[in-house]
Design a protein around this motif. Structure first.
Motif, PDB file in Angstrom:
ATOM      1  N   GLY A   1      51.887  48.209  47.590  1.00  0.00           N
ATOM      2  CA  GLY A   1      51.012  48.008  48.740  1.00  0.00           C
ATOM      3  C   GLY A   1      50.968  46.542  49.128  1.00  0.00           C
ATOM      4  N   ARG A   2      50.161  46.235  50.129  1.00  0.00           N
ATOM      5  CA  ARG A   2      50.074  44.864  50.645  1.00  0.00           C
ATOM      6  C   ARG A   2      49.543  43.894  49.593  1.00  0.00           C
ATOM      7  NH1 ARG A   2      47.140  47.418  54.579  1.00  0.00           N
ATOM      8  NH2 ARG A   2      45.511  45.841  54.478  1.00  0.00           N
ATOM      9  N   ALA A   3      48.610  44.341  48.769  1.00  0.00           N
ATOM     10  CA  ALA A   3      48.056  43.462  47.734  1.00  0.00           C
ATOM     11  C   ALA A   3      49.156  42.995  46.782  1.00  0.00           C
ATOM     12  CB  ALA A   3      46.941  44.166  46.970  1.00  0.00           C
ATOM     13  N   GLU A   4      50.038  43.892  46.404  1.00  0.00           N
ATOM     14  CA  GLU A   4      51.139  43.524  45.520  1.00  0.00           C
ATOM     15  C   GLU A   4      52.083  42.528  46.200  1.00  0.00           C
ATOM     16  OE1 GLU A   4      54.937  45.547  43.261  1.00  0.00           O
ATOM     17  OE2 GLU A   4      53.114  46.757  43.473  1.00  0.00           O
ATOM     18  N   VAL A   5      52.301  42.697  47.488  1.00  0.00           N
ATOM     19  CA  VAL A   5      53.145  41.760  48.233  1.00  0.00           C
ATOM     20  C   VAL A   5      52.512  40.368  48.206  1.00  0.00           C
ATOM     21  CG1 VAL A   5      54.101  41.179  50.500  1.00  0.00           C
ATOM     22  CG2 VAL A   5      54.164  43.547  49.666  1.00  0.00           C
ATOM     23  N   PHE A   6      51.209  40.282  48.479  1.00  0.00           N
ATOM     24  CA  PHE A   6      50.525  38.986  48.418  1.00  0.00           C
ATOM     25  C   PHE A   6      50.659  38.361  47.035  1.00  0.00           C
ATOM     26  CE2 PHE A   6      47.964  40.332  52.190  1.00  0.00           C
ATOM     27  CZ  PHE A   6      48.211  39.211  52.972  1.00  0.00           C
ATOM     28  N   LEU A   7      50.435  39.160  46.000  1.00  0.00           N
ATOM     29  CA  LEU A   7      50.549  38.650  44.628  1.00  0.00           C
ATOM     30  C   LEU A   7      51.938  38.097  44.348  1.00  0.00           C
ATOM     31  CD1 LEU A   7      48.587  41.296  42.545  1.00  0.00           C
ATOM     32  CD2 LEU A   7      48.103  38.847  42.685  1.00  0.00           C
ATOM     33  N   ARG A   8      52.951  38.834  44.738  1.00  0.00           N
ATOM     34  CA  ARG A   8      54.324  38.390  44.479  1.00  0.00           C
ATOM     35  C   ARG A   8      54.620  37.055  45.162  1.00  0.00           C
ATOM     36  NH1 ARG A   8      57.880  43.848  45.501  1.00  0.00           N
ATOM     37  NH2 ARG A   8      57.107  45.055  43.721  1.00  0.00           N
ATOM     38  N   TYR A   9      54.239  36.946  46.434  1.00  0.00           N
ATOM     39  CA  TYR A   9      54.518  35.704  47.152  1.00  0.00           C
ATOM     40  C   TYR A   9      53.711  34.538  46.597  1.00  0.00           C
ATOM     41  CZ  TYR A   9      57.584  37.628  50.732  1.00  0.00           C
ATOM     42  OH  TYR A   9      58.652  38.196  51.398  1.00  0.00           O
ATOM     43  N   LEU A  10      52.429  34.749  46.334  1.00  0.00           N
ATOM     44  CA  LEU A  10      51.625  33.661  45.774  1.00  0.00           C
ATOM     45  C   LEU A  10      52.173  33.217  44.425  1.00  0.00           C
ATOM     46  CD1 LEU A  10      47.997  34.763  46.692  1.00  0.00           C
ATOM     47  CD2 LEU A  10      49.167  32.692  47.467  1.00  0.00           C
TER      48      LEU A  10
ATOM     49  N   HIS B   1      43.033  33.942  38.062  1.00  0.00           N
ATOM     50  CA  HIS B   1      41.781  34.381  38.684  1.00  0.00           C
ATOM     51  C   HIS B   1      42.048  35.001  40.058  1.00  0.00           C
ATOM     52  CE1 HIS B   1      37.552  34.622  39.587  1.00  0.00           C
ATOM     53  NE2 HIS B   1      37.854  34.169  40.792  1.00  0.00           N
ATOM     54  N   THR B   2      42.853  34.331  40.864  1.00  0.00           N
ATOM     55  CA  THR B   2      43.190  34.853  42.189  1.00  0.00           C
ATOM     56  C   THR B   2      43.822  36.241  42.066  1.00  0.00           C
ATOM     57  OG1 THR B   2      43.458  32.646  43.133  1.00  0.00           O
ATOM     58  CG2 THR B   2      44.598  34.447  44.258  1.00  0.00           C
ATOM     59  N   ALA B   3      44.747  36.404  41.133  1.00  0.00           N
ATOM     60  CA  ALA B   3      45.408  37.698  40.939  1.00  0.00           C
ATOM     61  C   ALA B   3      44.402  38.782  40.566  1.00  0.00           C
ATOM     62  CB  ALA B   3      46.490  37.583  39.877  1.00  0.00           C
ATOM     63  N   SER B   4      43.422  38.437  39.733  1.00  0.00           N
ATOM     64  CA  SER B   4      42.435  39.448  39.335  1.00  0.00           C
ATOM     65  C   SER B   4      41.563  39.852  40.529  1.00  0.00           C
ATOM     66  CB  SER B   4      41.575  38.954  38.169  1.00  0.00           C
ATOM     67  OG  SER B   4      40.683  37.943  38.584  1.00  0.00           O
ATOM     68  N   VAL B   5      41.255  38.901  41.403  1.00  0.00           N
ATOM     69  CA  VAL B   5      40.479  39.224  42.593  1.00  0.00           C
ATOM     70  C   VAL B   5      41.289  40.133  43.510  1.00  0.00           C
ATOM     71  CG1 VAL B   5      39.439  38.263  44.698  1.00  0.00           C
ATOM     72  CG2 VAL B   5      39.035  37.168  42.484  1.00  0.00           C
ATOM     73  N   ILE B   6      42.553  39.804  43.712  1.00  0.00           N
ATOM     74  CA  ILE B   6      43.407  40.612  44.581  1.00  0.00           C
ATOM     75  C   ILE B   6      43.561  42.022  44.017  1.00  0.00           C
ATOM     76  CG2 ILE B   6      45.735  40.885  45.519  1.00  0.00           C
ATOM     77  CD1 ILE B   6      45.918  37.776  45.508  1.00  0.00           C
ATOM     78  N   ALA B   7      43.796  42.111  42.717  1.00  0.00           N
ATOM     79  CA  ALA B   7      44.016  43.419  42.092  1.00  0.00           C
ATOM     80  C   ALA B   7      42.765  44.296  42.129  1.00  0.00           C
ATOM     81  CB  ALA B   7      44.483  43.233  40.652  1.00  0.00           C
ATOM     82  N   GLY B   8      41.592  43.679  42.129  1.00  0.00           N
ATOM     83  CA  GLY B   8      40.371  44.454  42.050  1.00  0.00           C
ATOM     84  C   GLY B   8      39.594  44.589  43.349  1.00  0.00           C
ATOM     85  N   THR B   9      40.199  44.172  44.466  1.00  0.00           N
ATOM     86  CA  THR B   9      39.459  44.151  45.727  1.00  0.00           C
ATOM     87  C   THR B   9      40.315  44.696  46.856  1.00  0.00           C
ATOM     88  OG1 THR B   9      38.413  42.098  44.944  1.00  0.00           O
ATOM     89  CG2 THR B   9      38.101  42.667  47.262  1.00  0.00           C
ATOM     90  N   ASP B  10      39.734  45.549  47.659  1.00  0.00           N
ATOM     91  CA  ASP B  10      40.418  46.028  48.857  1.00  0.00           C
ATOM     92  C   ASP B  10      40.619  44.850  49.810  1.00  0.00           C
ATOM     93  OD1 ASP B  10      40.235  47.135  51.797  1.00  0.00           O
ATOM     94  OD2 ASP B  10      40.898  48.808  50.524  1.00  0.00           O
TER      95      ASP B  10
END
Length: 169
Positions: free
Chosen positions: A14-23, A110-119
């Motif tokens: 999903g989009r969250a995973e895309v953001f995580l990968r790029y960051l 920390h950023t990754a945990s927020v992304i993973a746990g938040t819509d």
């Protein structure tokens, strides 16, 4: 550790995973470039603006802190602008490459945990980060973080090349 570029053709959940990968990719590329620089280049500026590679690492850590913790999460942060003194980025003499790298990576966790746990549509908490404006949704905050990383990685590419370090990705 360097990471392969997160090509758009690689499937993502999903989009969250895309953001995580790029960051993660941009963060690790910044750190790899700084790791390749000799010690005497870390506090040296090769640009008229005067910033140094160590200052850039500290700045990026504070960018994530300001946008995710202080901004989106609405947490109280002791020094949200701790990367600055006056109108310049600042690194204290006792701050080292290792301590700054560790801090940036921890902020990334920390950023990754927020992304993973938040819509991604979740709107941030009102607070001083927004200076009276309505808080944006997480997705908008992440777009901003991506442009910060991409822009500063491009700046660092030039500085690294001027310092005789590795060029390109």
């Amino acid at each position: 550790m360097t990471m392969e570029f997160p090509e758009p053709t690689v499937p993502a959940a999903g989009r969250a995973e895309v953001f995580l990968r790029y960051l993660d990719h941009f963060r690790e590329m910044v750190l790899a470039k700084v790791a390749a620089l000799p010690e005497d280049e870390l506090r040296r500026s090769r640009l008229p603006s005067g910033w140094t590679p160590l200052e850039l690492i500290k700045h990026l850590r504070h960018v994530e802190l300001r946008w995710i913790e202080w901004g989106f999460q609405g947490r109280e942060v002791a020094e949200p602008w701790g990367d600055q003194r006056g109108d310049r980025w600042h690194v204290a003499p006792d701050e080292t490459r290792d301590t700054l790298v560790t801090a940036l990576r921890a902020q990334g966790v920390h950023t990754a945990s927020v992304i993973a746990g938040t819509d991604l549509a979740t709107v941030g908490v009102p607070g001083p980060r927004w200076e009276g404006a309505e808080p944006p949704p997480l997705e908008r905050v992440l777009f901003h973080l991506l442009q910060e990383y991409a822009r500063h990685l491009g700046h660092l590419d030039i500085v690294t090349e001027l310092a005789g370090g590795p060029i390109g990705e």
